[in-house]
Design an enzyme around this catalytic site. Structure first.
Site, mmCIF file in Angstrom:
data_model
loop_
_atom_site.group_PDB
_atom_site.id
_atom_site.type_symbol
_atom_site.label_atom_id
_atom_site.label_comp_id
_atom_site.label_asym_id
_atom_site.label_seq_id
_atom_site.Cartn_x
_atom_site.Cartn_y
_atom_site.Cartn_z
ATOM 1 C CB SER A 104 8.274 15.690 5.379
ATOM 2 O OG SER A 104 6.927 15.297 5.172
ATOM 3 C CG ASP A 105 6.998 10.065 2.822
ATOM 4 O OD1 ASP A 105 8.092 9.490 2.650
ATOM 5 O OD2 ASP A 105 5.919 9.450 2.923
ATOM 6 C CG LEU A 106 10.570 13.685 -3.291
ATOM 7 C CD1 LEU A 106 9.272 14.211 -3.899
ATOM 8 C CD2 LEU A 106 11.738 14.587 -3.676
ATOM 9 C CG ASN A 110 3.898 10.779 -1.326
ATOM 10 O OD1 ASN A 110 2.778 10.267 -1.341
ATOM 11 N ND2 ASN A 110 4.645 10.818 -0.236
#
Length: 247
Positions: A167-169, A173
């Site tokens: 969801s938060d590539l 990360n």
């Protein structure tokens, strides 16, 4: 992995019994870690991570915080759901599954669900990836080779081939260790999905984060060709197998 559950007055702790033979709930408390000289340091920002060492393992503790406008008035309370559907236990289970599939993610150690009236709080502990830094941080120090950008693209493709929606590539990360091995972290709100347009949206999100990072300073080592190399690796994921064979 040997997942086990511990229930204490409504609090549910899921942990890997092969790493922690017993689990003390205080392991989720930063003050307790500090007092017992287990705490090693922390990151900054809203999603602060704390580093500590227990049972000969380096670990990372992350408390779940609310973001956006809601986070200004509600720091860490989430609407109560069954423990198995809570943010922490879902991330623990997803990481367990991904780790079993051989994906480059940290091993989950423990997750905590604490009911609080109609709400709950949550924490997760994972093993720390040795000698690794966020891609964003690395790019401030040096450029990456064409092959390494292709490797990053191939690893993103590997996630997508296993139907993993991150969801938060972004470039914070994605981690690189001292051997330039690639890892992915922070799987809050992530899940397995059927193949679809979300994969392209994932890549677009990563691209935006790289563009934003490059705009922060002329010293960031990133350019359009690097992105093209990443996409080439994504399109031809055989590169990841070549790298694995080379060690």
């Amino acid at each position: 992995m040997t997942p086990s559950d511990l229930c204490l007055n409504g609090t549910i702790i899921r942990f890997d019994a092969s790493v922690l033979t017993t689990v003390d709930p205080r392991i989720f408390q930063v003050d307790w870690l500090r007092r017992n000289k287990l705490w090693l340091g922390s990151t900054s920002g809203r999603s602060q991570a704390h580093f500590f060492r227990v049972a000969d393992h380096d670990m990372v503790l992350r408390h779940f915080h609310r973001g956006g406008l809601v986070g200004r008035v509600n720091r860490d309370l989430y609407l109560r759901v069954p423990a198995a559907k809570s943010r922490a236990l879902r991330e623990f289970d997803l990481l367990s599954e991904m780790h079993a599939e051989g994906l480059p993610v940290p091993l989950p150690v423990a997750a905590q669900f604490i009911p609080f009236g109609p709400f709950y709080r949550a924490d997760i502990i994972t093993q720390r990836i040795p000698d690794a830094r966020p891609l964003q941080e690395v790019l401030f120090d040096r450029g990456l080779s064409t092959n390494l950008w292709r490797q990053i693209g191939a690893h993103v493709r590997q996630l997508h081939d296993h139907c993993v929606f991150h969801s938060d590539l972004n470039c914070r990360n994605i981690m690189l260790d001292t051997r330039d091995r690639i890892w992915f972290i922070d799987f809050d709100k992530c899940e397995k999905r059927k193949p679809g347009r979300w994969a392209r949206a994932n890549l677009d999100r990563l691209h935006r984060s790289l563009v934003k990072t490059a705009a922060q300073s002329p010293n960031v080592h990133w350019c359009r060709q690097d992105w093209e190399n990443l996409l080439a690796g994504y399109a031809d994921d055989t590169a990841i197998h070549i790298r694995d064979e080379q060690g």
